[in-house]
Design an enzyme around this catalytic site. Structure first.
Site, PDB file in Angstrom:
ATOM      1  N   HIS A 255      10.397 -16.727   2.471  1.00 22.35           N
ATOM      2  CA  HIS A 255      11.083 -15.478   2.086  1.00 22.35           C
ATOM      3  C   HIS A 255      12.609 -15.640   2.182  1.00 22.35           C
ATOM      4  CE1 HIS A 255      11.909 -11.184   1.822  1.00 22.35           C
ATOM      5  NE2 HIS A 255      12.561 -11.255   2.964  1.00 22.35           N
TER       6      HIS A 255
ATOM      7  N   TYR B  12       1.483 -17.464   7.109  1.00 19.57           N
ATOM      8  CA  TYR B  12       0.734 -16.519   6.270  1.00 19.57           C
ATOM      9  C   TYR B  12       0.252 -17.091   4.943  1.00 19.57           C
ATOM     10  CZ  TYR B  12       5.376 -15.914   4.121  1.00 19.57           C
ATOM     11  OH  TYR B  12       6.577 -16.122   3.509  1.00 19.57           O
TER      12      TYR B  12
ATOM     13  N   ARG C 286       7.084 -17.287  -5.434  1.00 15.04           N
ATOM     14  CA  ARG C 286       8.232 -17.749  -4.640  1.00 15.04           C
ATOM     15  C   ARG C 286       7.823 -19.065  -3.990  1.00 15.04           C
ATOM     16  NH1 ARG C 286       8.147 -16.722   0.633  1.00 15.04           N
ATOM     17  NH2 ARG C 286       7.266 -14.624   0.764  1.00 15.04           N
TER      18      ARG C 286
HETATM   19  C1  LIG Z   1      13.409   0.182   2.885  1.00 15.35           C
HETATM   20  C2  LIG Z   1      13.138  -1.177   3.451  1.00 15.35           C
HETATM   21  N1  LIG Z   1      12.030  -1.414   4.164  1.00 15.35           N
HETATM   22  C3  LIG Z   1      11.793  -2.649   4.663  1.00 15.35           C
HETATM   23  C4  LIG Z   1      12.673  -3.679   4.442  1.00 15.35           C
HETATM   24  C5  LIG Z   1      12.404  -5.058   5.036  1.00 15.35           C
HETATM   25  N2  LIG Z   1      12.103  -6.016   3.949  1.00 15.35           N
HETATM   26  C6  LIG Z   1      13.045  -6.844   3.469  1.00 15.35           C
HETATM   27  S1  LIG Z   1      12.478  -7.798   2.221  1.00 15.35           S
HETATM   28  C7  LIG Z   1      10.934  -7.137   2.345  1.00 15.35           C
HETATM   29  C8  LIG Z   1       9.836  -7.586   1.425  1.00 15.35           C
HETATM   30  C9  LIG Z   1      10.041  -7.160  -0.001  1.00 15.35           C
HETATM   31  O1  LIG Z   1       9.115  -7.784  -0.836  1.00 15.35           O
HETATM   32  P1  LIG Z   1       9.194  -7.692  -2.403  1.00 15.35           P
HETATM   33  O2  LIG Z   1       9.584  -6.332  -2.833  1.00 15.35           O
HETATM   34  O3  LIG Z   1       7.928  -8.229  -2.940  1.00 15.35           O
HETATM   35  O4  LIG Z   1      10.424  -8.642  -2.802  1.00 15.35           O
HETATM   36  P2  LIG Z   1      10.619 -10.222  -2.568  1.00 15.35           P
HETATM   37  O5  LIG Z   1      11.291 -10.372  -1.236  1.00 15.35           O
HETATM   38  O6  LIG Z   1       9.265 -10.850  -2.596  1.00 15.35           O
HETATM   39  O7  LIG Z   1      11.491 -10.679  -3.673  1.00 15.35           O
HETATM   40  C10 LIG Z   1      10.876  -6.178   3.361  1.00 15.35           C
HETATM   41  C11 LIG Z   1       9.660  -5.429   3.744  1.00 15.35           C
HETATM   42  C12 LIG Z   1      13.836  -3.379   3.702  1.00 15.35           C
HETATM   43  N3  LIG Z   1      14.742  -4.319   3.411  1.00 15.35           N
HETATM   44  N4  LIG Z   1      14.045  -2.148   3.199  1.00 15.35           N
END
Ligand SMILES: Cc1ncc(C[n+]2csc(CCOP(=O)(O)OP(=O)(O)O)c2C)c(N)n1
Ligand SMILES: [Mg+2]
Length: 398
Positions: free
Chosen positions: A295, A304, A291
């Protein structure tokens, strides 16, 4: 943008059932003939173009997709990136509440969508706005959720595309259920579930892939490993050698792919989809990507990760890689590149104008569809909001 026809390639033949039949009842160390080994991904991600866009030696297992399909892949990636930049700009102008960028992940976002049919089902997360516009959905409809106007701006049933999921991994369970149901209806629909690296730690990923494997539901689980779950790096997410290795525990074959090689992503996903469509059950693909942006627009990535790390990934840009290859092959030239860039500009300009229009949203619709039958508390709260709105209007008129 309707997807062009992508040539379907033969499915791999190993099935979870074949593995189960051949598996010994007692524990023994894995040997090279152990059938479980055929579920494991290759140790290196599949790559068909090197980072400069030079083709690597041809492979029989992953043939190059045809030139017209690759040209269309390039076109949608360019439009997708322009859409992405425009969407981030719209957050700064107060026109979007939030936007999670997919810059750097264009090969995954567009390659995966081109590997499925319009009649297949796509299960996106909040990260997949680019994939949705590549699927031909109106960009204003795609951004409705992120603007905070409504749960979903497009018709999921008409587009065979589920609403974007923000609760991590929940789409895996939805995809497994839908695919299972479609098979029961006698249709050969495949479900494509997008998922992030971090979300593979969620229970719903386990439940979705396990259910799909046991009931042979035709789901392709497509993990975009972009190395971070917000600020959490992959090293704190898993001790597995690769996320694709998680498949073997479920009896699901898997593959790794260079997620910044658009040709390889399309080839690997096309084969995974063919595997599922042929009745062999689910397939897991892990794409190694990055990415490039924070985020979301609300994230500060300097807290980070190092700027040098981000810079190093600029050399692996998926659009530049495909453009070089297609130019060298004589598929596109300066004129074609300029025409596609112009088309992308017009696409962004149209999006800007339409997103500037003030949306009409009924605040009371907030209470619709929370439950099939609203609870007494919801009814009470709805009445409270209605009364407040009426009082405010009366005050405004006075
Ligand atoms: C069940 C749940 N726990 C926590 C979150 C908070 N959250 C939103 S995005 C994220 C990170 C997800 O990372 P990844 O799966 O690697 O996807 P990316 O954002 O990198 O595409 C988190 C922890 C959430 N949306 N849903
Ligand atoms: Mg991630």
């Amino acid at each position: 943008m309707g997807p062009p026809h992508v040539q379907e390639v033969p499915a791999v033949t190993t099935t979870p059932q074949a593995v189960r039949r051949a598996s010994p009842r007692t524990r023994r160390p894995a040997t090279p003939t152990d059938p479980a080994r055929s579920l494991l991904p290759a140790t290196e991600p599949v790559r068909l173009l090197d980072p400069t866009g030079t083709p690597l030696p041809a492979r029989t297992d992953y043939p190059q997709p045809p030139a017209d399909v690759l040209r269309e892949l390039y076109r949608r990636m360019v439009i997708g990136r322009r859409f992405d930049t425009q969407s981030t700009a719209l957050t700064k102008q107060g026109r979007l509440a939030v936007y999670p960028s997919s810059r750097g992940q264009e090969a995954c976002q567009v390659g995966a969508v081109l590997a499925v049919r319009d009649s297949d089902w796509v299960f996106p997360t909040y990260r997949e706005s680019m994939a949705l516009v590549a699927r031909g959905i109106d960009p204003v409809e795609v951004l409705t959720l992120l603007r905070g106007d409504w749960h979903c701006g497009y018709d999921p049933a008409a587009r065979h595309t589920a609403p974007q999921c923000t609760p991590l991994a929940t789409q895996c369970v939805h995809a497994a259920g839908l695919a299972y149901g479609e098979t029961h209806q006698g249709r050969d629909t495949v479900a494509l579930a997008f998922i992030g690296d971090g979300a593979t730690s969620e229970g719903d990923f386990h439940e979705g892939i396990n259910f799909a494997a046991v009931f042979k539901a035709p789901v392709v689980f497509f993990v975009q490993n972009n190395r971070y779950a917000i600020s959490v790096p992959l090293s704190r997410q898993t001790a597995a050698p690769s996320l694709a290795y998680k498949g073997v525990g479920y009896g699901v074959p898997s593959e790794q792919v260079d997620g910044n090689d658009p040709v390889a992503v399309l080839a690997v996903l096309t084969r995974a989809v063919a595997h599922a469509r042929a009745g062999n059950g689910p397939f897991l693909v892990e794409a190694h990507t990055y990415r490039m942006e924070p985020h979301t627009n609300a994230d500060d990535q300097t807290r980070y990760r190092d700027g040098a790390e981000v810079e190093a990934w600029r050399d692996r840009d998926p659009i530049a890689r495909l453009e070089t290859y297609l130019r060298d092959q004589g598929v596109i030239d300066d004129d074609a590149v300029a025409a596609i860039a112009e088309e992308a500009e017009a696409y962004a300009a149209d999006l800007r104008v339409r997103m500037n229009a003030q949306p009409t949203v009924d605040p009371l619709s907030l209470f619709d569809h929370v439950y099939a039958e609203p609870t007494p508390q919801l009814v009470e709260q709805r009445e409270q909001v209605r009364a407040e709105l009426a009082a405010a209007e009366q005050e405004g008129n006075a």
